[in-house]
Design an enzyme around this catalytic site. Structure first.
Site, PDB file in Angstrom:
ATOM      1  CE1 TYR A 199      -3.056   2.713   7.096  1.00 23.39           C
ATOM      2  CE2 TYR A 199      -1.751   0.970   6.087  1.00 23.39           C
ATOM      3  CZ  TYR A 199      -2.224   1.609   7.227  1.00 23.39           C
ATOM      4  OH  TYR A 199      -1.867   1.168   8.471  1.00 23.39           O
ATOM      5  CB  ALA A 225      -7.618   6.712   2.062  1.00 21.59           C
ATOM      6  CB  CYS A 226      -7.647   3.055  -2.177  1.00 19.89           C
ATOM      7  SG  CYS A 226      -6.752   4.076  -3.377  1.00 19.89           S
ATOM      8  CG  ASN A 227      -1.907   0.340  -1.362  1.00 22.79           C
ATOM      9  OD1 ASN A 227      -1.612   0.257  -0.182  1.00 22.79           O
ATOM     10  ND2 ASN A 227      -1.065   0.081  -2.336  1.00 22.79           N
ATOM     11  N   GLY A 262      -4.422   5.967  -3.957  1.00 21.51           N
ATOM     12  CA  GLY A 262      -5.218   7.109  -4.384  1.00 21.51           C
ATOM     13  C   GLY A 262      -6.085   6.905  -5.607  1.00 21.51           C
TER      14      GLY A 262
END
Length: 136
Positions: free
Chosen positions: A111, A82-84, A86
Site C-alpha cells: 500500500y 497486499a500489505c504495507n 510486500g
C-alpha cells in the site's frame, strides 16, 4: 505430495499493473494489513483479513487467516494481495496458494507504493501511510 509454493516463485505485480487488473480484469484486492492500518486508509472496495497480529508476546500469524479469506473469497477468485510494503502479503500469498487458491498475485511495494504512485487520493502521504510494525 503437492509441492509447496515459495516466495521466490510467487507472481508479483507492480502497483500500476495491480490498478489495471482491478479496473479491468475482475481482480479483487485483499488487504492483509492490520485492522488499524486498514482503517487509516485503503484501496477502494478492498477486503481486509489481517495476516499477522501484534500481541504482548510479539508478532503472531493469524491462525484463522485462510479460513477468514475462504469466508469472503472462492479458490477461483482472482486476488491481488497486499500489505504495507510486500512482506506479509508475500507470505499470505504462499499460504493461499498452498491452500488451493489458483489466481493469486502479490502487489510489490504494498500500500505504501500505491500511495507513492498517487492512487490513494489527494491527502498527503504521511496521513495515508503507516510505518510497518511488522518489520524487525
Amino acid at each position: 505430495m503437492a509441492a509447496q509454493q515459495d516466495q521466490q516463485n510467487l507472481a508479483t505485480v507492480d502497483v500500476h499493473t495491480a490498478k489495471d487488473l482491478l479496473n479491468s480484469s475482475g481482480y479483487r484486492y485483499l488487504d492483509v494489513r492490520s485492522v488499524e492500518e486498514f482503517n487509516k486508509s485503503h484501496v477502494e472496495n478492498a477486503h481486509n483479513v489481517p495476516y499477522m497480529f501484534i500481541t504482548e508476546a510479539g508478532r503472531v500469524k493469524n491462525p484463522d487467516f485462510v479460513n477468514q479469506v475462504a469466508a469472503i473469497c472462492k479458490n477461483e477468485d482472482h486476488l491481488i494481495v497486499a500489505c504495507n510494503s510486500g512482506g506479509r502479503s508475500s507470505r499470505a500469498c504462499v499460504d493461499l496458494i498452498d491452500s488451493g487458491y489458483k489466481n493469486v498475485v502479490n502487489m510489490g511495494g504494498g500500500y505504501s507504493a500505491w500511495v507513492d504512485a498517487g492512487f490513494a487520493g489527494n491527502k498527503p502521504a504521511e496521513e495515508l501511510k503507516t510505518s510497518c510494525k511488522f518489520r524487525p
